[in-house]
Design an enzyme around this catalytic site. Structure first.
Site, short mmCIF file in Angstrom:
data_model
loop_
_atom_site.label_atom_id
_atom_site.label_comp_id
_atom_site.label_asym_id
_atom_site.label_seq_id
_atom_site.Cartn_x
_atom_site.Cartn_y
_atom_site.Cartn_z
N HIS A 147 -32.11 31.78 -20.20
CA HIS A 147 -31.58 31.66 -18.84
C HIS A 147 -32.29 32.55 -17.82
O HIS A 147 -31.77 32.74 -16.72
CB HIS A 147 -30.09 32.01 -18.82
N THR A 165 -26.44 26.55 -10.62
CA THR A 165 -25.53 25.39 -10.67
C THR A 165 -24.69 25.30 -9.40
O THR A 165 -24.13 24.25 -9.10
CB THR A 165 -24.60 25.46 -11.90
N LYS A 198 -23.13 21.98 -7.35
CA LYS A 198 -21.72 21.83 -6.98
C LYS A 198 -21.56 21.60 -5.49
O LYS A 198 -20.76 20.76 -5.05
CB LYS A 198 -20.93 23.06 -7.41
N LYS A 244 -31.58 37.09 -5.53
CA LYS A 244 -30.89 35.95 -4.92
C LYS A 244 -30.96 36.02 -3.40
O LYS A 244 -30.60 35.07 -2.71
CB LYS A 244 -29.45 35.88 -5.40
N LYS A 280 -22.46 33.61 -4.80
CA LYS A 280 -23.07 33.79 -6.12
C LYS A 280 -23.11 35.28 -6.40
O LYS A 280 -22.77 36.09 -5.54
CB LYS A 280 -24.47 33.19 -6.18
N ARG A 281 -23.49 35.64 -7.61
CA ARG A 281 -23.62 37.05 -7.97
C ARG A 281 -24.53 37.75 -6.97
O ARG A 281 -25.54 37.21 -6.55
CB ARG A 281 -24.19 37.15 -9.39
#
Length: 875
Positions: free
Chosen positions: A412, A710, A714, A609, A603-604
């Site tokens: 991952h 993901t 969504k 990110k 998100k985290r």
């Protein structure tokens, strides 16, 4: 004889008595008449009641709700609390689940199919009640049943606490995969840890993340079933004793500490099928609950010390590993659940198959497929060898041949620093026998590599399971690759980069072992449940088949050009935004303009990110508004996510976002043109509101860093347009929806590598872009932290002086330009809606059903077993 003369008093008494007697007779007649009338009324009432009952009989759901309220919660409807009603509803739905669960288990034992075992340190399953009712097809009945008793389904569902069994995308992916395996009738089970506390419950205080215990089991868990008969002994520490036998030298792990793993089962109902699979979670129990000797001596803490230390293993998700004790606890967690799971898997296999001779073990990989979800369970390779060689006395070569056919590994991450390694010293202390096994595996592996690639000593160093160059560490990803028959990435770009970079050497050694299975999401949770209004709209025009076969959703493509459908679609989106705005106002007190562009990044919190790039855009917009620029599209920027407790820089980013929000949201010159929100404690139930309410999906990680993602899937499935880099699954989303229906910006993966190779200098961008310079100077000078001007010096220092590792400044201009395009398109609401419909229509590829179909066919070689068909076959 003369009659006695009555006195006046006697005369009066007689007269009164006669009058009273007459009155009594009159009262009796009146009472008889009243009784007759009352009886008639009663008969009439009974007759009416009988007629009402005949036409309005209680439905089975109504009756079950009432029964469970009384017999399961010991409450009357008058005394019941909202939590009691939640319990009654959950027990009612659970009854239906258990009936199918038993049929499924019976069919698996009867058919003896190959079973898939999904090992994951996280399972972010979210709330169970509404999802189970939806998958079983009784959600409407449940809603009506609760309504007939004066209760509301939505409020009832809100009483359920999210199961704190995961943190982010890894755990949510595992939950989606379990849903799809059950829906597709794949015989499967998930294995993980029953954490007593989640990672933490996040609150925002004075703009900063505060971590609170996430005691999700405070009120118990209706959806779990304790299995005290399923317990396994897990060993730690001790030493290895070698002794000769007629079959060679054997090892015996002795003087070890023993911990008990007890099973708790959670049902996983499939959608539109009788299949209910199992998520089995392990809880740590001490072998001795209480030391009476210490208690009698008055040392009460020592009396329970062993129990407390033991149960810490399953106490908290991801304990802080900054200390050596934290590292030891993490490795203990991983081995604890993996060992219990493999012992359980072998027990099930041996209970169904009699092993009389060595060749009978060849059946093992025909009946068992184990998927390692990331490196956390990779110790399973060594554990299976330990169980087969030490406990079942198989020859080493035979056991290793079986292991290589059983395991598959999902990677991952592309970041080498994110791949788990443990010091040899820690392994030797905690798992001495497994270290020996790993040494033996590594010796044979390096021997094979040396034979095939003679003279390439650097290759041996790079691929060795033991890293000798960094203080002697065990590389868990290398163990997983060597011990698995298939290794897959989770997006096309990610898998290709694995072959070219992280696992390039292994790709040479094992041609064909590395493959790709792009991640997916379950449409049951992320469309049917999260967005019932959109689900209903789509169902009206194309039918209900898309709920189980997302390829059917492509049928709405022509409706993007239908004005009536666009109008209905836009109304659904507005309704979802109103719902989200109401939730945010309750949580934060911030009132939103629902006609503004809802720009969402949830998100985290991590530097790669690039929430910080989003922040730079927010300040750029703020400066433009303050300068009096006209025609700016109103925008609400929503952030959400948790920072790891020990990740200081991520926490600083959260604080900066909240400091900016304080300035922007209270500036009268800005008004409703720009709002900034930090949504606290982002979790599955929050995501079910945030995704449908989003207009713009922020997927802006540096190209080549995100494995898949993901959240991007969504949001797109719920009608949000994506702004993103060509990273992870964004590449495939772009291919599916078309270049014109997505907003792509920034450097590509090769361009990122080229910039770094050519000496990337972030100050060049800072000096040559006036807007960027102004934004960074505002942060660095304390514009958003007047009381502490130096608060964000470290952020600016990272960007300007320490290399800007994730190339925010290099991508800034492209990001701002693309955000300007987003704003222009949003002004034309009809066109925006058309693009949103096309995004929804082209999301079929990103169903977890498609992903599981690929795993089942190409990796597990597993076939479906339908419980109903299985039952009919036996008749």
């Amino acid at each position: 004889m003369k009659k006695p003369v009555k006195t006046p008093v006697e005369v009066q008494i007689n007269t009164t008595a006669k009058t009273a007697e007459a009155a009594v007779k009159k009262l009796k007649k009146t009472a008889e008449k009243v009784n007759i009338e009352v009886g008639a009324i009663d008969k009439s009432k009974k007759k009416i009641k009988s007629k009402v009952s005949a036409t309005h009989k209680l439905s089975p759901i109504d009756q079950a709700l009432q029964n469970h309220l009384v017999f399961s919660t010991f409450k009357t409807s008058e005394a019941a609390t909202p939590r009691d009603w939640y319990a009654a509803a959950s027990y009612t739905v659970r009854d239906h689940v258990v009936e199918r669960w038993i049929k499924t288990a019976e069919s698996y034992y009867r058919e003896d199919p190959k079973r898939v075992y999904y090992l994951s340190l996280e399972f972010l399953i979210g709330r169970m009640l509404s999802n189970a009712a939806l998958n079983l097809g009784i959600k409407d009945e449940l809603k009506e049943g609760l309504a007939s008793l004066g209760r509301d389904l939505e409020n009832t569902v809100e009483m359920e606490t999210d199961a704190a069994l995961g943190n982010g995308g890894l755990g949510r992916l595992a939950a989606c995969f379990l849903d799809s395996m059950a829906t597709m009738d794949i015989p499967a089970a998930g294995y993980g840890i029953r954490y007593e506390y989640g990672m933490f419950k996040q609150t925002i205080e004075n703009g900063q993340q505060v971590e609170n215990p996430d005691n999700w089991l405070r009120y118990g868990n209706i959806w779990e079933f304790q299995r005290p008969e399923l317990t396994y002994s897990i060993k730690f520490h001790g030493q290895v004793v070698k002794y000769p036998t007629e079959h060679g030298e054997f090892q015996h792990w002795v003087d070890a500490e023993h911990i008990v793993a007890m099973a708790y089962d959670v049902p996983v109902p499939g959608y539109g099928t009788e299949t209910v699979n199992t998520l089995r979670l392990w809880s740590a129990k001490a072998t001795r609950e209480f030391d009476l000797r210490h208690f009698n001596d008055g040392n009460y803490e020592r009396a329970v010390e062993e129990r407390n230390e033991t149960e810490n293993i399953s106490k908290v998700l991801y304990p802080n590993d900054a200390s050596m004790l934290g590292k030891e606890l993490r490795l203990k967690q991983q081995y604890f659940f993996v060992s219990a799971s493999i012992q359980d898997i072998l027990r099930r296999f041996l209970s169904a198959h009699e092993i009389k001779q060595l060749s009978d073990w060849d059946l093992l990989p025909e009946k068992i497929a184990i998927q390692l979800n990331d490196t956390h369970p990779s110790i399973g390779v060594a554990e299976m060898m330990y169980q087969l060689v030490d406990n079942h006395q198989l020859p080493w070569d035979k056991a290793w041949a079986l292991v290589g056919k059983i395991f598959a590994y999902t990677n991952h991450t592309l970041m080498p620093e994110a791949l788990e390694t443990w010091t040899v010293a820690l392994f030797e202390n905690l798992l001495p026998r497994h270290l020996e096994i790993i040494y033996q595996i590594n010796k044979e592996f390096l021997g094979m590599v040396n034979h095939r690639f003679p003279g390439e000593t650097d290759l041996l160093t790079r691929v060795s399971i033991i890293d000798e160059s960094h203080g002697r560490r065990v590389r868990m990803a290398h163990l997983a690759v060597v011990g698995s028959h298939t290794v897959n990435g989770v997006a096309a770009l990610h898998s290709e980069l694995l072959k070219q970079t992280l696992f390039a050497d292994f790709n040479r050694i094992y041609p064909g072992k590395l493959t790709n299975v792009t991640n997916g999401i379950t449409p049951r949770r992320w469309l049917n449940q999260a967005n019932p209004a959109l689900t209903s709209l789509i169902e009206k025009v194309i039918g209900a088949d898309f709920k189980k076969d997302l390829t059917q959703i492509k049928k709405i493509t022509p409706l993007a050009d239908d004005a009536d459908f666009r109008k209905a679609f836009a109304a659904v989106k507005l309704g979802n935004k109103v719902r989200l705005a109401d939730k945010i106002e309750r949580l934060t007190g911030i009132k939103l303009n629902t006609n503004s562009l809802f720009d969402v990044q949830i998100k985290r919190i991590h530097e790669y990110k690039r929430q910080l790039l989003n922040v730079l855009h927010v300040i750029t917009l703020y400066n433009r508004i303050r300068s009096g620029e006209q025609g700016i599209t109103p925008r609400t920027v929503i952030f959400g996510g948790k920072a790891a407790p020990g990740y200081w820089m991520a926490k600083q980013i959260i604080r900066l976002i909240n400091d900016i929000a304080q300035i922007v949201n209270n500036d009268p010159a800005v008004g409703d043109q720009l709002k900034v929100v930090y949504y606290p404690n982002y979790e599955v139930s929050a995501a079910e509101i945030l995704f449908p309410g989003s207009d713009l999906s922020e997927q802006i990680s540096t190209a080549g860093t995100e494995a898949s993602g993901t959240g991007n899937m969504k949001m797109a499935l719920n009608g949000a347009l994506t702004i993103g880099t060509l990273d992870g699954a964004n590449v495939e989303i772009k291919e599916e929806v078309g270049d014109e229906n997505i907003f792509i910006f920034g450097l590509t993966t090769p361009q990122v590598a080229e910039a770094k190779e050519n000496g990337y200098n972030p100050r060049d961008y800072y000096n040559n872009n006036a807007e960027l310079k102004e934004v960074l100077d505002m942060i660095g000078s304390g514009f958003f932290s007047v009381e502490e001007p130096n608060r964000y010096h470290a952020i600016i220092d990272n960007l300007l002086n320490k290399g800007d590792q994730y190339l925010l400044l290099a991508d800034y201009a492209s990001y701002i330009e693309t955000q300007d395009k987003v704003a222009e398109v949003y002004k034309n609401q009809d066109e925006w809606t058309r693009l949103a419909i096309l995004n929804v229509a082209n999301m079929a590829k990103f169903s977890s059903d498609r992903a599981i179909g690929e795993y089942a066919k190409n990796i597990w070689n597993a076939s479906p077993v339908n419980p109903l068909r299985s039952v009919s076959n036996t008749k």
